[in-house]
Design a protein around this motif. Structure first.
Motif, PDB file in Angstrom:
ATOM      1  N   HIS A   1      11.547  75.087  30.168  1.00 12.63           N
ATOM      2  CA  HIS A   1      12.028  74.382  31.361  1.00 12.63           C
ATOM      3  C   HIS A   1      12.805  73.138  30.935  1.00 12.63           C
ATOM      4  CE1 HIS A   1      10.966  72.725  35.637  1.00 12.63           C
ATOM      5  NE2 HIS A   1      12.157  72.328  35.245  1.00 12.63           N
ATOM      6  N   ILE A   2      14.123  73.255  30.958  1.00 11.70           N
ATOM      7  CA  ILE A   2      15.012  72.128  30.675  1.00 11.70           C
ATOM      8  C   ILE A   2      15.293  71.405  31.996  1.00 11.70           C
ATOM      9  CG2 ILE A   2      17.282  71.437  29.806  1.00 11.70           C
ATOM     10  CD1 ILE A   2      15.478  72.545  27.624  1.00 11.70           C
ATOM     11  N   ALA A   3      15.176  70.095  31.990  1.00  8.67           N
ATOM     12  CA  ALA A   3      15.378  69.325  33.226  1.00  8.67           C
ATOM     13  C   ALA A   3      16.738  69.627  33.847  1.00  8.67           C
ATOM     14  CB  ALA A   3      15.257  67.829  32.931  1.00  8.67           C
ATOM     15  N   LYS A   4      16.760  69.771  35.156  1.00  7.37           N
ATOM     16  CA  LYS A   4      17.968  69.979  35.967  1.00  7.37           C
ATOM     17  C   LYS A   4      18.680  71.290  35.640  1.00  7.37           C
ATOM     18  CE  LYS A   4      17.901  67.768  38.565  1.00  7.37           C
ATOM     19  NZ  LYS A   4      16.837  67.855  39.631  1.00  7.37           N
ATOM     20  N   THR A   5      17.870  72.339  35.441  1.00  7.03           N
ATOM     21  CA  THR A   5      18.433  73.687  35.304  1.00  7.03           C
ATOM     22  C   THR A   5      17.745  74.639  36.290  1.00  7.03           C
ATOM     23  OG1 THR A   5      16.883  74.241  33.510  1.00  7.03           O
ATOM     24  CG2 THR A   5      19.078  73.409  32.869  1.00  7.03           C
ATOM     25  N   ALA A   6      17.296  74.109  37.419  1.00  8.67           N
ATOM     26  CA  ALA A   6      16.634  74.879  38.481  1.00  8.67           C
ATOM     27  C   ALA A   6      15.295  75.457  38.035  1.00  8.67           C
ATOM     28  CB  ALA A   6      17.550  75.997  39.003  1.00  8.67           C
TER      29      ALA A   6
ATOM     30  N   ASN B   1       3.512  63.615  42.503  1.00  6.36           N
ATOM     31  CA  ASN B   1       2.074  63.684  42.274  1.00  6.36           C
ATOM     32  C   ASN B   1       1.681  65.040  41.694  1.00  6.36           C
ATOM     33  OD1 ASN B   1       1.819  61.124  43.390  1.00  6.36           O
ATOM     34  ND2 ASN B   1       1.392  61.908  45.441  1.00  6.36           N
ATOM     35  N   PHE B   2       0.596  65.039  40.913  1.00 10.96           N
ATOM     36  CA  PHE B   2       0.087  66.289  40.374  1.00 10.96           C
ATOM     37  C   PHE B   2      -0.720  67.008  41.452  1.00 10.96           C
ATOM     38  CE2 PHE B   2       0.789  63.811  36.505  1.00 10.96           C
ATOM     39  CZ  PHE B   2       1.467  64.751  35.730  1.00 10.96           C
ATOM     40  N   ASP B   3      -0.462  68.309  41.594  1.00  8.51           N
ATOM     41  CA  ASP B   3      -1.170  69.143  42.565  1.00  8.51           C
ATOM     42  C   ASP B   3      -0.935  70.587  42.170  1.00  8.51           C
ATOM     43  OD1 ASP B   3       1.475  69.626  43.376  1.00  8.51           O
ATOM     44  OD2 ASP B   3       1.368  68.187  45.024  1.00  8.51           O
ATOM     45  N   ARG B   4      -1.071  71.529  43.108  1.00 11.84           N
ATOM     46  CA  ARG B   4      -0.879  72.943  42.753  1.00 11.84           C
ATOM     47  C   ARG B   4       0.581  73.278  42.505  1.00 11.84           C
ATOM     48  NH1 ARG B   4      -4.558  73.664  40.283  1.00 11.84           N
ATOM     49  NH2 ARG B   4      -3.986  75.851  40.166  1.00 11.84           N
ATOM     50  N   SER B   5       1.504  72.400  42.908  1.00 10.67           N
ATOM     51  CA  SER B   5       2.928  72.591  42.616  1.00 10.67           C
ATOM     52  C   SER B   5       3.352  71.881  41.336  1.00 10.67           C
ATOM     53  CB  SER B   5       3.791  72.065  43.773  1.00 10.67           C
ATOM     54  OG  SER B   5       3.640  72.854  44.917  1.00 10.67           O
TER      55      SER B   5
ATOM     56  N   ASN C   1       3.587  75.196  34.849  1.00  9.73           N
ATOM     57  CA  ASN C   1       3.133  73.898  35.349  1.00  9.73           C
ATOM     58  C   ASN C   1       3.734  73.583  36.717  1.00  9.73           C
ATOM     59  OD1 ASN C   1       5.782  73.258  34.152  1.00  9.73           O
ATOM     60  ND2 ASN C   1       5.203  71.134  34.500  1.00  9.73           N
ATOM     61  N   LYS C   2       4.665  74.424  37.179  1.00  6.83           N
ATOM     62  CA  LYS C   2       5.182  74.287  38.542  1.00  6.83           C
ATOM     63  C   LYS C   2       4.743  75.450  39.435  1.00  6.83           C
ATOM     64  CE  LYS C   2       7.293  70.366  38.016  1.00  6.83           C
ATOM     65  NZ  LYS C   2       8.747  70.193  38.080  1.00  6.83           N
TER      66      LYS C   2
ATOM     67  N   THR D   1      12.167  74.274  38.309  1.00  9.28           N
ATOM     68  CA  THR D   1      11.080  74.203  39.288  1.00  9.28           C
ATOM     69  C   THR D   1      11.198  75.341  40.298  1.00  9.28           C
ATOM     70  OG1 THR D   1      10.894  71.802  39.060  1.00  9.28           O
ATOM     71  CG2 THR D   1      10.036  72.768  41.092  1.00  9.28           C
ATOM     72  N   THR D   2      12.406  75.566  40.782  1.00 10.71           N
ATOM     73  CA  THR D   2      12.641  76.649  41.741  1.00 10.71           C
ATOM     74  C   THR D   2      12.378  78.002  41.102  1.00 10.71           C
ATOM     75  OG1 THR D   2      14.267  75.340  42.961  1.00 10.71           O
ATOM     76  CG2 THR D   2      14.369  77.731  43.231  1.00 10.71           C
ATOM     77  N   LEU D   3      12.827  78.186  39.853  1.00 11.28           N
ATOM     78  CA  LEU D   3      12.626  79.456  39.161  1.00 11.28           C
ATOM     79  C   LEU D   3      11.139  79.744  38.978  1.00 11.28           C
ATOM     80  CD1 LEU D   3      13.664  81.926  37.660  1.00 11.28           C
ATOM     81  CD2 LEU D   3      13.826  80.526  35.591  1.00 11.28           C
TER      82      LEU D   3
END
Length: 302
Positions: free
Chosen positions: A68-73, A115-119, A91-92, A75-77
């Motif tokens: 997971h490289i920052a700003k390469t989508a 914040n840390f949570d299930r997402s 982790n997302k 989190t969405t992926l």
């Protein structure tokens, strides 16, 4: 009773023969299994890989790691993968509970904090859970060494781990990272040193340390265009198994301000843009790798 004994004996004789044959088969099977288990470590590892070969009811022959490289989508992926496939660990988002998490977001509104949570699962919790039930792993790690620490020699219990890296055009990526950190990139740079300082002023660029070409010493590393992440999700259907209940559309996490490219001076200065690109390719392994990988045999065909 004496009249029936010969008759019963004739009837039971075939059953005795069948039982003896069945016992022989079972005994040989147990012995073969014992012999396999008592083999060398290498033999057991090879057996594990063979058992992981893709097929009906079987697990994939490899474990896939998403760098997971920052700003390469990313989190969405990660979220889209967790909503569609089983055995996704990131982790997302995890397959285990991301359906419910997404429905909570649908009812209560999208996540809008860090914040840390299930997402957003803490890194130490990932380690506590382990990765033995994971077929696709996504990690927004502090640095690239996380992969080698958790998967020595590029394997987990003998099963190979293949890394997938999303690639993005360097200058556009830099500007996205500046936007994420609310950092301003100035265009009055006169020297290579000035360009280096301007690039470093985009604080999010520090996260490029999540990738190093040294990963290629232990892992097979492949690439794909970050803008094709929906095609990537489809591509992985040939490797992963779908969830019993596939989640509905991902409720996106808004984690930075909207970006307006018309406000970015670099797009009005082609000469500076080329110098910045050259600097990024020279300094950062991530951009070097993507420049070599895209268009090569290691690019995923999406």
């Amino acid at each position: 009773m004496l009249f029936f004994r010969p008759f019963i004996g004739r009837r039971l004789r075939p059953l005795r023969v069948f039982a003896a044959a069945l016992w022989t088969v079972v005994s040989v099977g147990v012995l073969s299994n014992h012999e396999r288990l008592s083999g060398s470590n290498d033999e057991r590892r090879n057996a594990t890989v063979a058992a992981a070969a893709a097929g009906p009811g079987q697990r994939p022959a490899i474990i896939t790691g998403h760098v997971h490289i920052a700003k390469t989508a990313g989190t969405t992926l990660n979220a889209m993968m967790a909503l569609r496939y089983s055995n996704v660990c990131g982790n997302k988002g995890f397959s285990l509970d991301f359906y419910a998490e997404n429905e909570r977001r649908r009812r209560n509104g999208p996540k809008n904090d860090d914040n840390f949570d299930r997402s957003r699962v803490r890194e130490n919790l990932l380690g506590e859970i382990g990765f033995e039930e994971c077929d696709w792993i996504s990690q927004e790690t502090r640095n690239w060494m996380w992969w080698g620490t958790n998967f020595p020699n590029g394997k987990l219990h003998g099963v190979p781990v293949e890394l997938h890296v999303p690639c993005r055009e360097p200058v556009d990526h830099l500007m996205s990272m500046c936007n994420h950190g609310n950092d301003i990139f100035t265009c009055d740079q006169a020297s290579e040193e000035d360009i280096g300082k301007a690039v470093s002023s985009c604080g999010t660029i520090q996260f490029l340390i999540r990738y190093s070409n040294r990963l290629r010493e232990s892992f097979r590393v492949r690439c794909f265009g970050h803008g094709n992440f929906t095609s990537y999700v489809e591509h992985m259907s040939t490797i992963l198994s779908e969830r019993r209940f596939v989640g509905s559309e991902y409720v996106r996490w808004k984690n930075n301000a909207d970006r307006n490219k018309s406000d970015e001076c670099i797009w009005k200065n082609e000469s500076l843009r080329e110098k910045v690109k050259e600097h990024l390719l020279a300094v950062h392994d991530y951009y070097k790798f993507c420049d070599e990988c895209m268009g090569s045999k290691d690019e995923l065909q999406l």
